[in-house]
Design a protein around this motif. Structure first.
Motif, short mmCIF file in Angstrom:
data_model
loop_
_atom_site.label_atom_id
_atom_site.label_comp_id
_atom_site.label_asym_id
_atom_site.label_seq_id
_atom_site.Cartn_x
_atom_site.Cartn_y
_atom_site.Cartn_z
N ASP A 223 -1.22 -9.33 -8.45
CA ASP A 223 -1.94 -8.40 -9.24
C ASP A 223 -0.82 -8.27 -10.74
O ASP A 223 0.26 -8.71 -10.40
N ASP B 63 -8.82 -7.25 -0.01
CA ASP B 63 -8.10 -7.91 1.03
C ASP B 63 -6.85 -6.87 1.56
O ASP B 63 -6.37 -7.02 2.78
N ILE B 64 -6.11 -6.12 0.60
CA ILE B 64 -5.21 -5.40 0.87
C ILE B 64 -5.33 -4.16 1.84
O ILE B 64 -4.83 -4.07 2.87
N SER C 155 0.80 -1.23 0.08
CA SER C 155 0.00 0.21 -0.02
C SER C 155 0.95 1.20 -0.04
O SER C 155 0.56 2.39 -0.70
N PHE D 201 -6.10 1.03 -2.97
CA PHE D 201 -6.43 -0.13 -3.31
C PHE D 201 -7.91 -0.49 -3.32
O PHE D 201 -8.33 -1.50 -4.14
N GLN E 58 -18.17 -6.75 -4.20
CA GLN E 58 -16.95 -6.71 -3.28
C GLN E 58 -16.75 -7.58 -2.55
O GLN E 58 -17.66 -7.53 -1.49
N ALA F 252 -1.18 -11.19 0.18
CA ALA F 252 -1.71 -10.25 -0.66
C ALA F 252 -2.07 -10.71 -2.18
O ALA F 252 -1.28 -11.66 -2.66
N GLN F 253 -3.26 -10.29 -2.49
CA GLN F 253 -3.59 -10.58 -3.94
C GLN F 253 -2.59 -10.63 -4.83
O GLN F 253 -1.95 -9.25 -4.86
N TYR G 247 -13.97 -10.20 0.06
CA TYR G 247 -12.65 -10.08 0.81
C TYR G 247 -12.64 -11.53 1.46
O TYR G 247 -13.49 -11.91 1.95
N LYS H 14 -9.39 -0.26 -6.52
CA LYS H 14 -9.30 -1.16 -7.43
C LYS H 14 -9.92 -2.49 -7.10
O LYS H 14 -9.67 -3.38 -7.59
N ASN H 15 -10.63 -2.26 -6.16
CA ASN H 15 -11.58 -3.53 -5.72
C ASN H 15 -10.68 -4.54 -5.02
O ASN H 15 -10.95 -5.84 -5.31
N LYS H 16 -9.55 -4.06 -4.40
CA LYS H 16 -8.52 -5.16 -3.77
C LYS H 16 -8.64 -5.00 -2.38
O LYS H 16 -7.79 -4.55 -1.74
#
Lengths: 446, 438
Positions: free
Chosen positions: A267, A346-347, A39, A339, A190, A264-265, A192, A342-344
């Motif tokens: 990318d 989890d982060i 991040s 983040f 969304q 972390a996902q 997670y 960007k629809n992430k």
């Protein structure tokens, strides 16, 4: 020119293109890119080595490239001039509130740079030590401020700032991330991974129990008239040891046995610089240097907080609980929002929850233990209003995150909770007993 | 005879239009109270000669007699007579309470009828604001008579009644009636409501903790008031976003389940009265509700004295049962039919509306009127609220139901009722001491 090109090639890590294939097929965990690293990497910018490559001497060139990477490698570098200004203000006796404000501004980029340096060193030390480093130094600013407050015996500032940091992470950072993410992704679903949120909620509830026991103990004993100051202190110290043990268990869980829950996902973007951009020893010396500057600025902040509170007419509790943590968390906060866009999620959740867990299960008990060693009576009793806010916050957050989906309404509710709590501390102008004596001594010495 | 049939066809709405259910904002509230309606039998009216008179009588029959609760309507003139002729004040109280029951249901019916004309969004908004008209009017009257404790108790009791009593009996009856079937509902709607209730709990707890942790009461009175007023604005903002969420961006979460049944007369697609007649009836009924509410608020202490029950018990338990009677019956009926989404929508929606809209609205109105009402509902009441919200949030978070859940919620309500029955604490401001010597 060639050697310049070579140097910038190696320094900038452009050679990663050939090495990337090797890295990824070796092991994904070659470098621990925790949520916090990723991040704050948004705040970085690639250094432009063109100017530096015109300088002649190789040593000087290396040094300048290093300098540019470290000092100017972030968008927050615009705040760096506040540091010399703060030092000048202290030496030349500007108004004390000015010292406070400038020190706060100067701390913002420093916190981000320490995170960057920790990540760079992690490339050299391997994943386990790197993860540990990140876990301990991730909230270096809050920890250093807390230790200075402890040293100057301003225990209420210490308690307020640590609690405010937990509240800010749980409500403000998480709330704005969920809100912005929800608004930006109105049509998308969304999700997670709720297991990570569950582990963090469990640890926060343990921390809450350890805070509430001394409080309830104090109230129960008050009504029966027994003198309990010593017992509360002993209870707090034992609880701190318990909390530290829980934190060590959490580190083992996160870094060794259940890493897949926390990865972390992946990318597909091109921001994974797999190689370090500065050498190990230069990183280490920068880290030591920056920590010293953070220590200096923190000393200014803790020393001038009462004067600032008097001049601006805001209560100390509001400054410690709301203002200081916003500054300390600024970089992570911005990263978490980006983040979420960007629809992430989890982060974002990893950043916010991980920070909160780290502070409540590591920084707070560490301060109690350090106070134990320094013979300062710091306990876990954070008084009724603060503990009540903490309890309700953890309850709301645990409930919000327990289903694994998100929408903007969740973010709205969390942000509004934070606003309600801020208003509560804004109108809370009851001076703590310790406050009054220190204010008097400050006024006398001024 | 042909002309006789036509208005009958139009008024009764036997014409099945295209499925505009969703477009008419048939929220859970509307559908639940529609189960108390009964089809008017127009054969008697159709004998009357003149068209105007016939239309008027049809209208009258539809509005006054269109509900099974209309048996309680005679209580209204009796209450007014009791007030004029000086019967015992407890009688005025009891009769006014009885008279309020059918009125609350009729207001909901009229709101739904008007919603047919104004479209889905405005209809939903109307329902969201007027859905708890009775509670709101009682609260404002109590506020104007400076009986702040009655306001707080009655609103709190309304939230507790919706969360525990209505929800508990629905889940219990639904569970007993559907022992062999699996009972599911969409948990996302329950989650959003629970989250808003937790925010309300936070806003209630902060002034209480502030009071308890601070110095003397004199020192903390003003900051508590400022904190309460700021929190009320926060809660109103949350309620507005909830409306945006419910009516605009995420409507699919809140749509009442489609009716697949036929012939039980619930899905009348057309309104049965005109827009202006509905509007006039609504204004009229609101005026009558105001009158009865004024009687209730004035006579509450006398009733408490002569019956030997504390004012807090009357405000927290008795008043809300009356105000919620129609929705309560509807929620139980829908639970019997295994349509839990609607029951939950009624109960949780009402609770959310009262705690996030009516309570902050009362504080803002008190602010304007210069009355010092804050969000500090005292330890016992806030504690009951906190435990109820936590129990309900936990109960509803998995998306299925059985009768045990309903039983637990009901028993919680009984325990809280017993607690307030035995707590004969005197009111702190504006009220008469209600300690009764036994």
């Amino acid at each position: 020119m060639e050697s310049a090109g070579d140097l910038s090639y190696m320094e900038n890590g452009e050679s990663n293109k050939s090495l990337m294939g090797k890295e990824t097929c070796n092991n994904n965990g070659g470098v621990i890119r925790t949520a916090q690293n990723r991040s704050s990497s948004f705040m970085r910018k690639k250094s432009d080595p063109m100017l530096v490559s015109t300088v002649r001497f190789q040593m000087l060139r290396q040094f300048l490239a290093n300098l540019q990477q470290v000092i100017l490698g972030t968008k927050l570098a615009v705040f760096f001039p506040a540091i010399p200004l703060a030092i000048a203000a202290d030496c030349y006796e500007f108004g004390r509130p000015w010292i406070f404000a400038l020190s706060l501004l100067g701390l913002t980029p420093l916190a981000e740079r320490v995170s960057f340096l920790t990540e760079q060193i992690a490339y050299y030390t391997g994943p386990a030590v790197g993860g540990l480093l990140n876990a301990t130094c991730g909230n270096a600013t809050e920890l250093i401020i807390a230790l200075f407050a402890l040293y100057q015996n301003k225990i209420h500032v210490l308690k307020y700032s640590l609690m405010g940091s937990v509240l800010s992470n749980l409500l403000l950072v998480l709330g704005t991330s969920l809100l912005c993410g929800g608004l930006a992704n109105l049509k998308k679903e969304q999700r997670y991974d709720r297991k990570q949120a569950d582990v963090n909620s469990g640890l926060l509830l343990l921390g809450l129990l350890c805070h509430m026991l001394p409080l309830m103990f104090r109230y129960a004993a008050q009504s029966s008239g027994i003198s309990i100051a010593k017992s509360t202190l002993e209870l707090s110290r034992a609880s701190s040891v318990v909390m530290l043990a829980a934190y060590i268990g959490y580190i083992i869980f996160q870094l060794k046995t259940h890493r897949q829950v926390f990865d972390a996902q992946e990318d597909g973007e091109d921001e994974d610089e797999e190689k370090a951009v500065i050498g190990f020893w230069s990183g280490f010396s920068w880290l030591v240097g920056m920590t010293l500057v953070i220590a200096l600025l923190s000393e200014y902040v803790v020393g001038t907080v009462e004067a600032a509170s008097e001049t601006w007419g805001i209560s100390i509790s509001f400054i410690s609980i709301i203002l200081i943590p916003i500054v300390g968390n600024a970089a992570e906060h911005a990263g978490a929002i980006i983040f979420a866009f960007k629809n992430k999620l989890d982060i974002s959740l990893g950043v916010a929850l991980g920070s909160a867990t780290q502070i409540s299960m590591f920084a707070v008990p560490l301060c109690v233990v350090v106070g134990w060693i320094m013979r300062i009576p710091m306990d876990l009793d954070f008084s009724l209003l603060e503990t009540g806010c903490l309890a309700l916050t953890i309850l709301v957050v645990a409930f919000t995150l327990q289903d694994g989906t998100s929408h903007y309404m969740k973010g709205v509710v969390l942000c509004l909770c934070y606003i309600a709590i801020s208003v509560c501390f804004f109108v809370h102008k009851v001076p703590a007993p310790l406050d009054q004596t220190i204010v008097n001594s400050e006024l006398n010495s001024a | 005879m042909a002309s006789l049939q036509e208005p009958w066809l139009l008024e009764n709405g036997n014409l099945k239009g295209c499925s505009k259910e969703i477009r008419h904002g048939r929220t859970a509230h509307n559908m639940s109270s529609s189960s108390l309606r009964k089809k008017s039998d127009l054969t008697l009216v159709s004998k009357v000669r003149f068209v105007m008179l016939r239309q008027f009588l049809t209208n009258l029959q539809e509005v006054i007699l269109g509900t099974k609760l209309s048996v309680l309507f005679p209580a209204i003139p009796l209450a007014i007579a009791a007030e004029c002729y000086g019967f015992g004040r407890p009688w005025i109280f009891a009769l006014s309470l009885l008279g309020l029951t059918p009125l609350a249901e009729r207001v909901s019916f009229l709101t739904e009828q008007i919603a047919y004309y104004t479209g889905a969004t405005v209809g939903g908004l109307l329902n969201a604001t007027c859905g708890n008209a009775t509670e709101l009017i009682i609260a404002i009257f109590a506020l104007s008579q400076n009986k702040i404790d009655v306001v707080k108790y009655s609103l709190l009791g309304s939230v507790l009644s919706n969360l525990l009593l209505v929800l508990g009996t629905s889940l219990f009856c639904g569970g007993i009636a559907n022992l062999r079937r699996e009972q599911k509902y969409d948990r996302r709607q329950a989650d959003v409501n629970s989250l808003l209730l937790l925010l309300a709990l936070l806003c209630h707890s902060l002034p209480l903790l502030f009071r308890m942790s601070g110095a003397s009461a004199a020192l903390t009175a003003d900051p508590t008031l400022q904190l309460s007023r700021a929190s009320s604005i926060v809660m109103l903002i949350a309620y507005i976003s909830y409306l945006v969420f419910q009516l605009f961006t995420h409507r699919q979460l809140f749509e009442a389940q489609e009716e697949s049944e036929d012939g039980d007369g619930i899905s009348e697609e057309e309104p049965v009265i005109g827009f202006w007649s509905g509007f006039i009836w609504l204004v009229g009924m609101t005026a009558v509700i105001s009158l009865l509410s004024e009687y209730v608020v004035e006579t509450i202490e006398d009733a408490s004295d002569s019956w030997g029950i504390s004012v807090s018990f009357i405000s927290i338990i008795l008043l809300p049962i009356v105000g919620n009677a129609a929705e309560h019956a509807g929620a139980i009926i829908f639970a019997f039919k295994n349509k839990l989404d609607i029951s939950l929508g009624v109960a949780l929606g009402s609770a959310t509306q009262i705690s996030m809209f009516v309570v902050p609205l009362c504080i803002v109105v008190a602010w304007i009127m210069g009355i010092k009402m804050d969000l500090n509902f005292n330890l016992l009441e806030t504690g009951s609220l906190a435990l109820s919200i936590i129990a309900v949030a936990f109960t509803l978070q998995d998306g299925t139901s059985h009768y045990m859940k309903g039983l637990v919620l009901l028993l919680l309500y009984i325990v809280i009722g017993a607690c307030f029955f035995v707590s004969k604490m005197p009111l702190s401001n504006g009220g008469i001491d209600t300690i009764v010597g036994v």
